[in-house]
Scaffold this motif. Structure first.
Motif, PDB file in Angstrom:
ATOM      1  N   VAL A  37       0.859  -1.182   0.000  1.00  0.00           N
ATOM      2  CA  VAL A  37       0.000   0.000   0.000  1.00  0.00           C
ATOM      3  C   VAL A  37       0.897   1.235   0.000  1.00  0.00           C
ATOM      4  O   VAL A  37       1.779   1.353   0.853  1.00  0.00           O
ATOM      5  N   GLY A  38       0.698   2.149  -0.932  1.00  0.00           N
ATOM      6  CA  GLY A  38       1.495   3.365  -0.978  1.00  0.00           C
ATOM      7  C   GLY A  38       0.617   4.590  -1.069  1.00  0.00           C
ATOM      8  O   GLY A  38      -0.260   4.672  -1.932  1.00  0.00           O
ATOM      9  N   LEU A  39       0.811   5.573  -0.171  1.00  0.00           N
ATOM     10  CA  LEU A  39       0.031   6.808  -0.169  1.00  0.00           C
ATOM     11  C   LEU A  39       0.950   7.986  -0.463  1.00  0.00           C
ATOM     12  O   LEU A  39       1.983   8.144   0.188  1.00  0.00           O
ATOM     13  N   ASP A  40       0.596   8.792  -1.392  1.00  0.00           N
ATOM     14  CA  ASP A  40       1.377   9.974  -1.749  1.00  0.00           C
ATOM     15  C   ASP A  40       0.505  11.201  -1.547  1.00  0.00           C
ATOM     16  O   ASP A  40      -0.352  11.510  -2.366  1.00  0.00           O
ATOM     17  N   PHE A  41       0.729  11.905  -0.446  1.00  0.00           N
ATOM     18  CA  PHE A  41      -0.115  13.040  -0.097  1.00  0.00           C
ATOM     19  C   PHE A  41       0.189  14.260  -0.965  1.00  0.00           C
ATOM     20  O   PHE A  41       1.338  14.553  -1.258  1.00  0.00           O
ATOM     21  N   THR A  42      -0.868  14.966  -1.330  1.00  0.00           N
ATOM     22  CA  THR A  42      -0.775  16.164  -2.159  1.00  0.00           C
ATOM     23  C   THR A  42      -1.361  17.353  -1.398  1.00  0.00           C
ATOM     24  O   THR A  42      -2.415  17.243  -0.784  1.00  0.00           O
ATOM     25  N   ASN A  43      -0.675  18.484  -1.471  1.00  0.00           N
ATOM     26  CA  ASN A  43      -1.218  19.703  -0.885  1.00  0.00           C
ATOM     27  C   ASN A  43      -2.421  20.166  -1.695  1.00  0.00           C
ATOM     28  O   ASN A  43      -2.329  20.318  -2.913  1.00  0.00           O
ATOM     29  N   LEU A  44      -3.537  20.423  -1.019  1.00  0.00           N
ATOM     30  CA  LEU A  44      -4.743  20.859  -1.701  1.00  0.00           C
ATOM     31  C   LEU A  44      -4.857  22.380  -1.769  1.00  0.00           C
ATOM     32  O   LEU A  44      -5.598  22.914  -2.595  1.00  0.00           O
ATOM     33  N   CYS A  45      -4.156  23.082  -0.887  1.00  0.00           N
ATOM     34  CA  CYS A  45      -4.244  24.548  -0.799  1.00  0.00           C
ATOM     35  C   CYS A  45      -2.855  25.155  -0.906  1.00  0.00           C
ATOM     36  O   CYS A  45      -1.875  24.461  -1.175  1.00  0.00           O
ATOM     37  N   SER A  46      -2.771  26.442  -0.675  1.00  0.00           N
ATOM     38  CA  SER A  46      -1.502  27.157  -0.644  1.00  0.00           C
ATOM     39  C   SER A  46      -1.430  28.025   0.603  1.00  0.00           C
ATOM     40  O   SER A  46      -2.385  28.109   1.382  1.00  0.00           O
ATOM     41  N   LEU A  47      -0.286  28.681   0.766  1.00  0.00           N
ATOM     42  CA  LEU A  47      -0.075  29.541   1.922  1.00  0.00           C
ATOM     43  C   LEU A  47       0.133  30.982   1.489  1.00  0.00           C
ATOM     44  O   LEU A  47       0.744  31.241   0.448  1.00  0.00           O
ATOM     45  N   LEU A  48      -0.376  31.893   2.285  1.00  0.00           N
ATOM     46  CA  LEU A  48      -0.066  33.308   2.141  1.00  0.00           C
ATOM     47  C   LEU A  48       0.878  33.684   3.277  1.00  0.00           C
ATOM     48  O   LEU A  48       0.538  33.539   4.458  1.00  0.00           O
ATOM     49  N   LYS A  49       2.068  34.137   2.926  1.00  0.00           N
ATOM     50  CA  LYS A  49       3.094  34.494   3.902  1.00  0.00           C
ATOM     51  C   LYS A  49       2.983  35.979   4.234  1.00  0.00           C
ATOM     52  O   LYS A  49       3.003  36.826   3.342  1.00  0.00           O
ATOM     53  N   ILE A  50       2.865  36.295   5.514  1.00  0.00           N
ATOM     54  CA  ILE A  50       2.693  37.680   5.965  1.00  0.00           C
ATOM     55  C   ILE A  50       3.787  37.996   6.965  1.00  0.00           C
ATOM     56  O   ILE A  50       3.867  37.394   8.040  1.00  0.00           O
TER      57      ILE A  50
END
Length: 587
Positions: free
Chosen positions: A152-165
């Motif tokens: 079993v192999g899981l490859d997680f993906t970022n669904l959102c992004s970040l705003l750096k302040i």
């Protein structure tokens, strides 16, 4: 924001019932640092790693993460006793995983669930306090793999992004506390329900929608003032209330706000709210607001970091308080040194999903409709009917279920006993989807506070009677007229209706709502599953947080109720179903 997470089945299946999945987090740019989220700064790359209290949703079940270090540069997260999927099972084709589990709002036999991106993001760090350590970012991820008997192999993906302040160039005093950062758009929601789909390069997230959330607020808030202890999935372990003194952080960041994939975002505006001192006579902290906005439309795609650059020193504008989801603008004194703001609708609950929300309009009430009139004592209801009349202290904690309607048996067990202020029996401890979607942000007024507010006690706010109209009608249409009581905020000097007047909806919106006025509709009262007093000329009932009883066998609590004669403070049996209108303390 880039991450590659690979999970392999290590201990395999036990009687084909369970497996253990170990998530290994690969290096990025050969930095020798590992984590589920990396934050790229100017000269180096920092990582935020898995935490032992992380929770990951896999195939309709939340699993705790167990973290272990192996070697010098790898960090592993293990999900124990994951329900095994047989490759021959026609009903499920594999493993669908989502982080954090707390954002999942739907279930599915095969496929990814829908998630609810939070309206308020709580600032937390991995240090001993809020002013030290790395920011813990609950950025949603998803992964999928087919069922297999050997691997079993899981490859997680970022669904959102970040705003750096970055606030380091604003020239603030070293002791100035940052309270909130809000990010808003003039045209697109930055939070809400979103759907995960399977894409060729991994799972993808749709732009969020506010449908069914009873709000049109396009603002997401990073809250630095939270006093409770939260798990990394956002779950609260605090039993406190919003009345605790709020403290921000003296750190200047950089701070990170999670933003969803959204195209053509217009009017992106960042507001930074800082505590600027205190007003001891009003028992509140004063606030300054700094603003930065962009004139150009932008499109947000997943797996990126967007920056605003350092915010140069700008003049701050004094403001009374920070905007908060579901919160009215008017300030109401409830004691000589305390002010509150009211929620913009009565509290509602959907038993089938365990969801709390505020009514979309101040005059909305369910009355005799299904939900209030349905007996659902025998466990969690499968009916999709909202309710808004609750027994005393039925917040869902301590087995005091919101759907409880029993009025003769086990009274002490079914309903709270004692004052519910600052306890988990206060409805305000719950996450309210259009009221910030975080726990411990609201509370219920006490008897003494109601008396002070409307002038029923020995003392009251100045000119309370002049700011309080006990019988008015809001005319939504020729045939839809809602009776209730109208309360104006402190210092209101505008026009007022007379007792018994009908207020056209256009006048309400342009004059009274804009002033911060609060309208409490006639709700009726529930006894068992029978609703009484819901007509235009009868009575509305609202709970206070104050307990009152003749004896232990006949528990009662204090309510405020209003009828054609005016407003009253009295008591009733704790099993009676009353409405709830929550508040937040100012600052």
């Amino acid at each position: 924001m880039v991450m590659a997470v690979t999970a392999v089945m290590t201990s395999c299946k036990k009687d084909h019932d369970f497996i253990s999945i170990r998530a290994t987090i690969s290096d990025y740019r050969d930095t020798g640092k590992d984590g589920k989220t990396y934050i790229e700064t100017i000269n180096n790359v920092d990582w935020v790693s898995w935490n032992d209290d992380d929770k990951v949703w896999i195939n309709n079940t939340a699993y705790n993460v167990t973290v272990s270090d192996e070697g010098t540069s790898n960090r592993y997260a293990t999900f124990e006793r994951v329900t095994y999927v047989d490759p021959e099972d026609a009903d499920r084709d594999g493993y669908y995983a989502v982080y954090p589990a707390s954002q999942v709002v739907s279930s599915t036999t095969n496929g990814f669930p829908q998630i609810l991106l939070p309206q308020v993001q709580i600032y937390r760090t991995d240090g001993p306090n809020k002013n030290s350590g790395n920011q813990i970012i609950d950025a949603p991820m998803a992964a999928y793999c087919q069922a297999s008997s050997t691997h079993v192999g899981l490859d997680f993906t970022n669904l959102c992004s970040l705003l750096k302040i970055d606030l380091s160039n604003m020239g603030m005093s070293a002791t100035t506390e940052v309270a909130y950062i809000t990010v808003s758009s003039t045209n697109k929601p930055l939070w809400g329900k979103a759907t995960i789909s399977s894409g060729t390069d991994g799972p993808t997230l749709s732009s969020p929608s506010l449908t069914d959330l009873s709000t049109s607020d396009n603002t997401v808030t990073l809250d630095f003032t939270d006093n409770g202890s939260h798990g990394s999935d956002g779950s609260s372990t605090s039993t406190g209330s919003s009345s605790a003194a709020a403290h921000g952080v003296t750190s200047r960041g950089p701070f990170y706000v999670v933003l969803p994939p959204t195209s053509d975002v217009a009017g992106l505006t960042i507001n930074i709210y800082v505590f600027n001192g205190s007003n001891s006579s009003q028992n509140r902290r004063t606030i300054l607001k700094y603003t930065k906005s962009t004139n150009n439309n932008i499109s947000i795609v997943n797996n990126n970091i967007y920056t605003t650059g350092g915010l140069s020193t700008i003049e701050g504008d004094p403001v009374s308080d920070v905007p908060f989801p579901g919160l009215g603008t008017g300030e109401f004194s409830v004691s000589p040194n305390k002010k509150v703001r009211f929620a913009l609708g009565n509290l509602q609950y959907l038993a089938s999903t365990g969801t709390w929300r505020f009514a979309e309009n101040q005059w909305d009430h369910i009355g005799k409709a299904a939900g209030n009139t349905t007996s659902i004592n025998n466990g969690r209801s499968t009916q999709d009917n909202w309710i808004d009349l609750f027994g005393y202290g039925t917040s869902g904690y301590n087995n005091h279920s919101p759907w409880q309607t029993t009025k003769t048996d086990n009274l002490r067990n079914n309903y709270a006993t004692g004052h519910i202020y600052n306890t988990t029996n206060d409805w305000g401890v719950n996450t309210i989807i259009n009221g910030g979607n975080q726990p411990n942000k609201w509370r219920t007024l006490s008897q003494a506070e109601w008396e002070y507010l409307i002038g029923q006690g020995l003392s009251s706010r100045n000119n309370a009677n002049g700011l309080h109209i006990p019988v008015v009608y809001i005319k939504l249409s020729r045939t839809n007229i809602i009776r209730g009581t109208l309360i104006f905020p402190d210092g209101y000097t505008g026009t007022k209706p007379s007792r018994g007047d009908e207020i056209e909806i256009s006048t309400w919106n342009s004059t009274y709502a804009n002033s911060g006025a609060i309208f409490l509709p006639v709700t009726g009262q529930r006894s068992g599953t029978s609703i009484s007093n819901t007509y235009l000329t009868t009575t509305g009932y609202y709970w206070t947080s104050t307990y009152y009883t003749y004896d232990d066998s006949n528990p009662r609590a204090i309510q405020i109720y209003f009828d054609s004669q005016g407003d009253h403070i009295g008591y009733t049996d704790t099993y009676m179903g009353n409405a709830v209108r929550l508040v937040r303390d100012v600052n």
